[in-house]
Design an enzyme around this catalytic site. Structure first.
Site, PDB file in Angstrom:
ATOM      1  N   GLY A  13      85.665  66.581  43.901  1.00 12.25           N
ATOM      2  CA  GLY A  13      84.799  65.519  44.153  1.00 12.25           C
ATOM      3  C   GLY A  13      83.293  65.995  44.678  1.00 12.25           C
ATOM      4  N   GLY A  16      83.537  69.116  47.242  1.00 10.59           N
ATOM      5  CA  GLY A  16      84.388  70.008  46.743  1.00 10.59           C
ATOM      6  C   GLY A  16      83.401  70.720  45.636  1.00 10.59           C
ATOM      7  N   TYR A 145      90.143  53.686  57.663  1.00 11.27           N
ATOM      8  CA  TYR A 145      89.497  55.088  57.386  1.00 11.27           C
ATOM      9  C   TYR A 145      89.249  55.892  58.796  1.00 11.27           C
ATOM     10  CZ  TYR A 145      85.861  58.318  55.701  1.00 11.27           C
ATOM     11  OH  TYR A 145      85.144  59.428  55.099  1.00 11.27           O
ATOM     12  N   VAL A 175      76.811  61.669  52.883  1.00 19.32           N
ATOM     13  CA  VAL A 175      76.584  62.976  51.957  1.00 19.32           C
ATOM     14  C   VAL A 175      76.138  62.293  50.480  1.00 19.32           C
ATOM     15  CG1 VAL A 175      77.656  64.836  50.887  1.00 19.32           C
ATOM     16  CG2 VAL A 175      78.610  64.203  53.009  1.00 19.32           C
TER      17      VAL A 175
END
Ligand code: NDP
Length: 323
Positions: A13, A16, A145, A175
């Site tokens: 992802g 990652g 979530y 992010v």
């Protein structure tokens, strides 16, 4: 020297792949680089569905990690969060529960899991800090979530108290960067707007931004976040989470963000705001004081430079990007 094997779940992802980029490019032995004798594994869902404990055990059996950076999650922007509350709650809870429990079974020496500033209470005194995670209900738009992620902090404390595990968590703000999900509806605000603006330029149509443009957010470039995760893995050994963010004075309005995207994409057409769409929380500034005190100073990439790099990556990789 005993072998160190770092398993990054969610390794395919946005975050990652940023960690992989830093590990591949920073000099070996440097503060944010790979250390001598370290082996890094970046696992995506093709290597095993972490919702399933048998597949999770098989992944750990295959790589025998000594350290885990746990990023795997069902992730999405405001609209996806509002639509799939149960899926966000249940799938993320299953993934986190399996990764933490199997890490305990395999005697992993350290696990850093990833929370998010979305987990904080809706009604809270700003700025957010690490002590306020559980001090009130989260915003209704993402309660599935948020509750799944909050539980990781509870689990970390319980694993430490009952079994002495060295499990902790990081709390990044929004992010962005290369390898993000650029889907038009289900993505976070930056990749979604980059894609929309790119299409508006290509098709000569208006660029329409959802909401009023007024909300304020802190954004962290994925390559900066990657360095902070690597630092935490090497130097931070406490169960309490650390907020990984730029400073509170670095908030950007969605309008300013859209202006910067228009510039970075080179869009010259008409653009406006669809005020019938939800805005989400107005602002939720988070303090990075704890981080800066611990790390002793860190140079964040200037926002516009990071945004330009992200737009460039998207344009250059349009055919293989997640869209
Ligand atoms: P991405 O959506 O880019 O990546 C998610 C990763 O999780 C992918 O590698 C995906 O694998 C993997 N994954 C999803 N479901 C499963 C599953 N069932 N089994 C195994 N792997 C799975 O997410 P990000 O990189 O953006 O997020 C990383 C972490 O950071 C998450 O924990 C997220 O909650 C957190 N975070 C993200 C923020 C952001 O703005 N993006 C903000 C704050 C926190 P594959 O793609 O191979 O299917």
């Amino acid at each position: 020297m005993s072998e160190k094997i770092v398993l990054v779940t969610g390794g395919t992802g946005l975050v990652g792949q940023a960690i992989k980029h830093i590990i591949d490019t920073e000099p070996e032995g440097s503060r944010f680089g790979k250390q001598p004798g370290e082996k890094w594994i970046f696992a995506g869902s093709a290597e095993g569905d972490l919702k399933d404990i048998t597949q999770t055990r098989a992944l750990f059996e295959k790589y025998k990690p000594t350290q885990v950076i746990h990023l795997a999650a069902i992730v999405g922007g405001l609209f996806k969060n509002m639509k799939y509350k149960l899926t966000f709650l249940r799938d993320n809870f299953l993934i986190n529960d399996n990764v933490l429990h199997v890490s305990y079974e395999f005697k992993v020496k350290k696990v850093i899991s990833c929370l998010s500033t979305c987990v904080f209470p809706d009604k809270v005194e700003y700025p957010l800090d690490e002590n306020k995670i559980h001090s009130g209900p989260p915003h209704d738009s993402n309660f599935g979530y948020a509750h799944a992620k909050r539980m990781v902090d509870v689990q970390n404390h319980a694993y430490k108290e009952e079994f002495g595990c060295n499990f902790t968590s990081a709390i990044p703000t929004n992010v962005f960067g290369p390898h993000d999900n650029f889907d038009l509806e289900d993505s976070h605000v930056i990749p979604g707007l980059i894609h929309k603006c790119y299409l508006a330029k290509k098709n000569n149509t208006p660029f329409v931004v959802a909401g009023t443009g007024k909300p304020l957010r802190q954004f962290i470039y994925s390559y900066d976040l990657a360095k902070l995760f690597i630092w935490m893995l090497k130097e931070y050994d406490d169960v309490e989470p650390v907020i990984l963010s730029v400073g509170e004075d670095e908030e950007v309005s969605i309008k300013d963000l859209a202006d910067s995207i228009v510039k970075a994409v080179g869009f010259k057409g008409q653009y406006n705001f669809d005020t019938s769409r939800a805005d989400g929380q107005f602002r939720k500034p988070a303090s990075n004081k704890k981080l800066l005190n611990l790390i002793g100073g860190f140079e964040f990439t200037p926002f516009n430079e990071a945004l330009d790099q992200t737009v460039k990556w998207f344009v250059d990789n349009y055919d293989k990007a997640r869209i």
